[in-house]
Write a protein that holds these residues in place. Sequence first.
Motif, mmCIF file in Angstrom:
data_model
loop_
_atom_site.group_PDB
_atom_site.id
_atom_site.type_symbol
_atom_site.label_atom_id
_atom_site.label_comp_id
_atom_site.label_asym_id
_atom_site.label_seq_id
_atom_site.Cartn_x
_atom_site.Cartn_y
_atom_site.Cartn_z
ATOM 1 N N GLN A 43 -5.603 -5.320 -6.415
ATOM 2 C CA GLN A 43 -5.983 -5.959 -7.687
ATOM 3 C C GLN A 43 -7.286 -5.393 -8.224
ATOM 4 O OE1 GLN A 43 -3.955 -7.393 -9.296
ATOM 5 N NE2 GLN A 43 -2.623 -8.686 -8.078
ATOM 6 N N HIS A 46 -6.559 -1.872 -9.691
ATOM 7 C CA HIS A 46 -5.865 -1.962 -10.970
ATOM 8 C C HIS A 46 -6.773 -2.538 -12.054
ATOM 9 C CE1 HIS A 46 -2.063 -0.555 -9.547
ATOM 10 N NE2 HIS A 46 -2.084 -1.410 -8.547
ATOM 11 N N ALA A 98 -0.580 -7.658 -13.181
ATOM 12 C CA ALA A 98 -1.802 -6.853 -13.274
ATOM 13 C C ALA A 98 -1.504 -5.371 -13.296
ATOM 14 C CB ALA A 98 -2.728 -7.161 -12.092
#
Length: 101
Positions: A43, A46, A98
Amino acid sequence: MIDVLQRELVYVGYYFTVQFRQIFRYWLLGMLIGSAVAVFGTQKIHGAFSRLLGRKFGLLGIVPACLLGIASAFCCRRSSSATCRPAPSRNSSEGTKASAC
Protein backbone atom coordinates in the motif's frame (compact mmCIF):
# COMPACT_ATOMS: atom_id res chain seq x y z
CA MET A 1 41.41 -41.67 -16.06
CA ILE A 2 38.91 -42.60 -13.36
CA ASP A 3 41.26 -41.04 -10.81
CA VAL A 4 41.19 -37.71 -12.70
CA LEU A 5 37.38 -37.71 -12.92
CA GLN A 6 37.07 -38.51 -9.23
CA ARG A 7 39.45 -35.66 -8.34
CA GLU A 8 37.50 -33.23 -10.56
CA LEU A 9 34.21 -34.26 -8.95
CA VAL A 10 35.73 -33.63 -5.52
CA TYR A 11 36.82 -30.13 -6.66
CA VAL A 12 33.40 -29.34 -8.10
CA GLY A 13 31.67 -30.58 -4.96
CA TYR A 14 33.98 -28.55 -2.75
CA TYR A 15 33.53 -25.34 -4.76
CA PHE A 16 29.77 -25.82 -4.83
CA THR A 17 29.55 -26.19 -1.05
CA VAL A 18 31.80 -23.16 -0.51
CA GLN A 19 29.66 -21.05 -2.83
CA PHE A 20 26.47 -22.32 -1.21
CA ARG A 21 27.71 -21.48 2.29
CA GLN A 22 28.73 -17.97 1.24
CA ILE A 23 25.55 -17.13 -0.66
CA PHE A 24 22.81 -18.93 1.27
CA ARG A 25 22.39 -16.48 4.15
CA TYR A 26 22.13 -13.50 1.77
CA TRP A 27 19.65 -15.35 -0.42
CA LEU A 28 17.57 -16.20 2.63
CA LEU A 29 17.73 -12.60 3.90
CA GLY A 30 16.66 -11.33 0.47
CA MET A 31 13.71 -13.71 0.42
CA LEU A 32 12.59 -12.59 3.88
CA ILE A 33 12.93 -8.88 3.07
CA GLY A 34 11.18 -9.33 -0.28
CA SER A 35 8.31 -11.17 1.37
CA ALA A 36 7.97 -8.52 4.06
CA VAL A 37 7.88 -5.75 1.46
CA ALA A 38 5.31 -7.65 -0.60
CA VAL A 39 3.06 -8.19 2.41
CA PHE A 40 3.46 -5.01 4.43
CA GLY A 41 4.74 -2.38 1.99
CA THR A 42 2.39 -2.79 -0.96
CA GLN A 43 0.00 0.00 0.00
CA LYS A 44 2.82 2.42 0.77
CA ILE A 45 4.53 1.73 -2.55
CA HIS A 46 1.31 2.19 -4.50
CA GLY A 47 0.59 5.35 -2.53
CA ALA A 48 4.02 6.69 -3.43
CA PHE A 49 3.34 5.94 -7.08
CA SER A 50 0.05 7.83 -6.99
CA ARG A 51 1.62 10.82 -5.17
CA LEU A 52 4.39 11.06 -7.77
CA LEU A 53 2.01 10.77 -10.71
CA GLY A 54 1.90 14.03 -12.65
CA ARG A 55 4.79 15.72 -10.84
CA LYS A 56 7.80 16.89 -12.76
CA PHE A 57 11.11 16.30 -11.03
CA GLY A 58 13.38 16.70 -14.01
CA LEU A 59 16.67 14.86 -13.83
CA LEU A 60 16.32 14.26 -10.08
CA GLY A 61 13.20 12.19 -10.75
CA ILE A 62 15.40 9.31 -11.85
CA VAL A 63 16.23 8.41 -8.25
CA PRO A 64 12.65 7.96 -6.93
CA ALA A 65 11.64 6.32 -10.20
CA CYS A 66 14.43 3.75 -9.85
CA LEU A 67 13.70 3.06 -6.19
CA LEU A 68 9.97 2.65 -6.77
CA GLY A 69 10.62 0.52 -9.83
CA ILE A 70 12.75 -1.85 -7.80
CA ALA A 71 10.30 -1.97 -4.90
CA SER A 72 7.24 -2.41 -7.12
CA ALA A 73 8.56 -5.68 -8.46
CA PHE A 74 7.94 -7.20 -5.03
CA CYS A 75 4.27 -6.34 -4.91
CA CYS A 76 2.98 -6.19 -8.47
CA ARG A 77 0.39 -8.83 -9.26
CA ARG A 78 0.88 -10.01 -12.83
CA SER A 79 -2.00 -9.49 -15.19
CA SER A 80 -2.25 -10.64 -18.79
CA SER A 81 0.27 -7.96 -19.71
CA ALA A 82 3.62 -7.92 -17.95
CA THR A 83 3.50 -4.24 -17.02
CA CYS A 84 1.84 -2.45 -14.14
CA ARG A 85 -0.93 -0.05 -14.96
CA PRO A 86 -1.95 2.99 -12.90
CA ALA A 87 -4.56 2.69 -10.21
CA PRO A 88 -8.14 3.43 -11.29
CA SER A 89 -9.65 6.69 -10.15
CA ARG A 90 -12.04 6.66 -7.24
CA ASN A 91 -14.90 7.57 -9.56
CA SER A 92 -14.35 4.65 -11.90
CA SER A 93 -16.60 1.63 -12.02
CA GLU A 94 -13.78 -0.66 -10.88
CA GLY A 95 -14.05 0.42 -7.26
CA THR A 96 -11.61 2.15 -4.98
CA LYS A 97 -8.74 -0.24 -5.11
CA ALA A 98 -5.39 1.32 -4.32
CA SER A 99 -3.75 -0.38 -7.26
CA ALA A 100 -4.57 -2.22 -10.40
CA CYS A 101 -1.14 -3.81 -10.88
